[in-house]
Enzyme design. Structure first.
Site, mmCIF file in Angstrom:
data_model
loop_
_atom_site.group_PDB
_atom_site.id
_atom_site.type_symbol
_atom_site.label_atom_id
_atom_site.label_comp_id
_atom_site.label_asym_id
_atom_site.label_seq_id
_atom_site.Cartn_x
_atom_site.Cartn_y
_atom_site.Cartn_z
ATOM 1 N N GLY A 143 -2.583 -1.054 0.797
ATOM 2 C CA GLY A 143 -2.399 0.419 0.397
ATOM 3 C C GLY A 143 -0.798 0.576 0.049
ATOM 4 N N THR A 166 3.133 1.529 0.163
ATOM 5 C CA THR A 166 4.372 0.937 1.171
ATOM 6 C C THR A 166 4.793 1.903 2.270
ATOM 7 O OG1 THR A 166 5.426 -0.405 -0.540
ATOM 8 C CG2 THR A 166 6.951 0.366 1.009
ATOM 9 N N GLY A 201 2.265 1.620 4.766
ATOM 10 C CA GLY A 201 2.442 0.248 5.435
ATOM 11 C C GLY A 201 3.638 0.486 6.597
ATOM 12 N N GLU A 231 -0.377 -5.474 3.052
ATOM 13 C CA GLU A 231 -0.369 -5.518 1.852
ATOM 14 C C GLU A 231 0.055 -4.484 1.136
ATOM 15 O OE1 GLU A 231 -0.399 -9.115 1.047
ATOM 16 O OE2 GLU A 231 -0.608 -9.061 3.533
ATOM 17 N N CYS A 236 -2.033 -3.553 -7.711
ATOM 18 C CA CYS A 236 -1.035 -3.858 -7.039
ATOM 19 C C CYS A 236 -0.075 -4.809 -7.929
ATOM 20 C CB CYS A 236 -1.486 -4.259 -5.625
ATOM 21 S SG CYS A 236 -2.220 -5.743 -5.816
HETATM 22 P P1 NAD Z 1 -2.409 4.767 0.641
HETATM 23 O O1 NAD Z 1 -1.397 3.882 1.434
HETATM 24 O O2 NAD Z 1 -2.221 5.999 0.070
HETATM 25 O O3 NAD Z 1 -3.693 4.512 1.260
HETATM 26 C C1 NAD Z 1 -4.364 3.347 1.719
HETATM 27 C C2 NAD Z 1 -5.302 3.561 3.055
HETATM 28 O O4 NAD Z 1 -4.362 4.223 3.942
HETATM 29 C C3 NAD Z 1 -6.230 4.820 2.869
HETATM 30 O O5 NAD Z 1 -7.317 4.298 3.567
HETATM 31 C C4 NAD Z 1 -5.503 5.844 3.468
HETATM 32 O O6 NAD Z 1 -6.378 6.802 4.110
HETATM 33 C C5 NAD Z 1 -4.847 5.229 4.700
HETATM 34 N N1 NAD Z 1 -3.738 6.040 5.104
HETATM 35 C C6 NAD Z 1 -3.078 6.914 4.665
HETATM 36 N N2 NAD Z 1 -1.878 7.435 5.285
HETATM 37 C C7 NAD Z 1 -2.024 6.778 6.442
HETATM 38 C C8 NAD Z 1 -1.346 6.721 7.443
HETATM 39 N N3 NAD Z 1 -0.051 7.259 7.903
HETATM 40 N N4 NAD Z 1 -1.606 5.690 8.706
HETATM 41 C C9 NAD Z 1 -2.728 4.970 8.541
HETATM 42 N N5 NAD Z 1 -3.361 4.686 7.460
HETATM 43 C C10 NAD Z 1 -3.183 5.902 6.486
HETATM 44 O O7 NAD Z 1 -2.526 3.674 -0.795
HETATM 45 P P2 NAD Z 1 -3.741 3.962 -1.771
HETATM 46 O O8 NAD Z 1 -3.025 5.034 -2.783
HETATM 47 O O9 NAD Z 1 -4.930 4.137 -1.233
HETATM 48 O O10 NAD Z 1 -3.597 2.597 -2.739
HETATM 49 C C11 NAD Z 1 -2.555 2.393 -3.634
HETATM 50 C C12 NAD Z 1 -1.759 1.335 -3.242
HETATM 51 O O11 NAD Z 1 -2.092 0.179 -2.631
HETATM 52 C C13 NAD Z 1 -0.617 1.180 -4.286
HETATM 53 O O12 NAD Z 1 0.645 1.043 -3.701
HETATM 54 C C14 NAD Z 1 -1.137 -0.708 -4.358
HETATM 55 O O13 NAD Z 1 0.197 -1.185 -5.227
HETATM 56 C C15 NAD Z 1 -1.396 -0.744 -2.990
HETATM 57 N N6 NAD Z 1 -2.382 -1.979 -3.040
HETATM 58 C C16 NAD Z 1 -1.394 -3.291 -2.494
HETATM 59 C C17 NAD Z 1 -2.461 -4.497 -2.580
HETATM 60 C C18 NAD Z 1 -1.851 -5.860 -2.168
HETATM 61 O O14 NAD Z 1 -2.572 -6.815 -2.156
HETATM 62 N N7 NAD Z 1 -0.526 -6.022 -2.020
HETATM 63 C C19 NAD Z 1 -3.832 -4.338 -3.143
HETATM 64 C C20 NAD Z 1 -4.366 -3.285 -3.763
HETATM 65 C C21 NAD Z 1 -3.328 -2.019 -3.585
#
Ligand code: NAD
Length: 468
Positions: free
Chosen positions: A222, A224, A227, A244, A278
């Site tokens: 998800g 940064t 993360g 990631e 991503c």
């Molecule tokens: P996001 O971080 O908003 O959400 C990802 C997940 O994390 C969701 O299930 C969400 O509910 C959860 N989440 C949100 N806040 C949280 C917290 N404080 N603690 C724990 N979990 C929490 O990301 P998104 O908008 O769903 O995804 C898009 C992002 O993911 C982009 O930045 C993209 O680059 C990245 N991504 C990276 C890869 C990789 O392999 N590097 C692959 C796909 C997507």
């Protein structure tokens, strides 16, 4: 409308909170999914169930765990068409592309089913009478927290690697694609004993509660920002964080390439999946010698992409993308194509090409999760390389060149997990890369993910004393 529930200890339920979220179809704003949102008690129950099942699953033969994964992969294959339609309804990806990415997920499940039983440690002979075993063991309970942009393929990798190595899992898919996660969970769950695989639904706070719970690994794909907050939670609990995260991937376009070919590559990298990948192309450094021809060709490519791409996942994301574009325009970027949200329903945004961009613009410096190609003109390959390397992220990068020496310089010097030469996408199945800087930590793919999901134990064995 899909009614999405949690799955804990082999039982489906709406949990305790009574709270629900609705997901709208980003093509026409109609409601698609009603999702029960977990509360702290649901999180605790799911983690407890996974913990109770951990010892039994850890001692299940690796071959049996692999067979369960293959059976799960069969079930996902049989339902791929249905799952693709749900994915399209929730996040807008055209159904053929959705099906393709689901089948990539199936491939990953099968890959881990094959690799799992062959994951091996090593032995050392201290002397004639002694042997040391270095044996992999499962870590215990793995929280798998995933995004919406490639919801099945990304989930299959983490789930497959965690389960085949003998961990139990609590899976929390994105709140933007909950029915996709729930349907995937329905297909996987029957192949594992109760408690081995659990599903919790919810938004950020539910993810945060799970990341702070008594789990052994938090594996998150998800943004940064998420993360970083998971890394902080894991620092408090002692769980391992496998992250990631986002990127701002550059492409360097060298002076000697065909501008039309380079424009087609950049358009593919920036516009496919509406730029919601991503490793999408996020910024372009083009040599001034070919910049005019390249920009013309890129604008033409953007026009050709426009009828093919789906909407963004929702209007919230579209507002963020548009805001970055408008800020860049205010700061001097020139719109060659796109650059404004259309009127009408849904969350559509056109393929957008911006010329005269500078490194300090958010559209260049940050991740823009939409179909936007911001172009910076540079006066040498070296300058492009230097500016491409100056980023808070380090996910992937591409160089388009006919010069072997420039290709070599690029892969050696770019601080990114993956460097691609003459193709914006690609890579052999089973490949893995370690993200750098704000793009995360740990291997999220490939055989190396099996190492991440396990922990090595050293065992020293000596022969008993003479006469026993
Ligand atoms: P996001 O971080 O908003 O959400 C990802 C997940 O994390 C969701 O299930 C969400 O509910 C959860 N989440 C949100 N806040 C949280 C917290 N404080 N603690 C724990 N979990 C929490 O990301 P998104 O908008 O769903 O995804 C898009 C992002 O993911 C982009 O930045 C993209 O680059 C990245 N991504 C990276 C890869 C990789 O392999 N590097 C692959 C796909 C997507």
């Amino acid at each position: 409308m899909f009614e999405v529930q949690h799955y804990v200890s082999g039982t489906w339920s709406a949990g305790n909170s009574g709270r629900k979220l609705t997901v709208l179809n980003p093509a026409d704003d109609t409601p698609v999914t009603s999702m029960a949102v977990a509360d702290e008690e649901d999180v605790a129950a799911a983690v407890r169930a996974a913990r109770e099942a951990a010892a039994g699953w850890a001692s299940t033969a690796p071959g049996a765990r692999a067979a369960a994964l293959h059976a799960a992969a069969d079930a996902v294959t049989a339902a791929a068409g249905e799952l693709a339609e749900i994915m399209q309804a929730e996040m807008g990806k055209p159904v053929d592309g959705a099906r393709e990415s689901i089948m990539a997920g199936v491939g990953t499940l099968r890959q881990y089913a094959e690799l799992g039983p062959t994951h091996r440690g090593r032995t050392l002979a201290g002397n004639d009478e002694a042997i040391d075993l270095m044996a992999y063991q499962p870590r215990g309970v793995v929280a798998v927290i995933t995004p919406w942009n490639d919801p099945v393929a990304v989930s299959c990798g983490l789930l497959g690697a965690a389960l085949v190595t003998g961990n139990t899992v609590v899976y929390k898919p994105s709140e933007r694609t909950p029915a996709t996660g729930w349907r995937l969970a329905q297909l996987l769950a029957p192949h594992f004993p109760d408690g081995v695989f659990g599903l919790l639904n919810g938004d950020g706070p539910v993810g945060a509660a799970l990341a702070s719970a008594a789990v052994d690994v938090v594996a998150q794909v998800g943004s940064t920002a998420t993360g970083r907050s998971i890394a902080a939670a894991c620092a408090r609990t002692g769980a391992k964080a496998l992250l990631e995260n986002g990127g701002s991937d550059p492409v360097i376009v060298d002076a000697d390439v065909d501008p039309a070919w380079a424009a087609a590559q950049v358009a593919l990298g920036a516009f496919v999946n509406s730029g919601q990948i991503c490793v999408a192309v996020e910024r372009v450094y083009v040599h001034e010698a070919i910049a005019p021809a390249f920009l013309d060709a890129l604008a033409t490519e953007a026009a050709a992409w426009e009828p093919q791409i789906g909407p963004l996942v929702d209007r919230r994301l579209r507002d963020t993308v548009d805001d970055q574009v408008q800020q860049a325009v205010k700061a001097g970027a020139r719109v060659l194509r796109g650059g404004a949200a259309p009127a009408g329903p849904g969350a559509f945004y056109p393929p957008t090409v911006l010329a005269d961009c500078t490194d300090d613009m958010a559209v260049v410096r940050e991740e823009t999760f939409g179909p936007v190609a911001p172009v910076v003109t540079v006066d040498s390959f070296e300058e492009g390389l230097k500016r491409a390397a100056d980023s808070p992220y380090g996910l992937a990068a591409t160089v388009l060149t006919t010069s072997m020496s420039h290709a070599q310089q690029a892969w050696r010097h770019l601080p990114a997990g993956t460097v691609k030469v003459n193709a914006v996408f690609g890579g052999a199945p089973g490949g893995a890369a370690h993200p750098r800087r704000g793009s995360g930590q740990g291997f999220g793919y490939g055989p190396e993910l099996l190492d991440e999901m396990t922990v090595m134990k050293a065992v020293h064995i000596e022969a008993p004393p003479q006469g026993w």
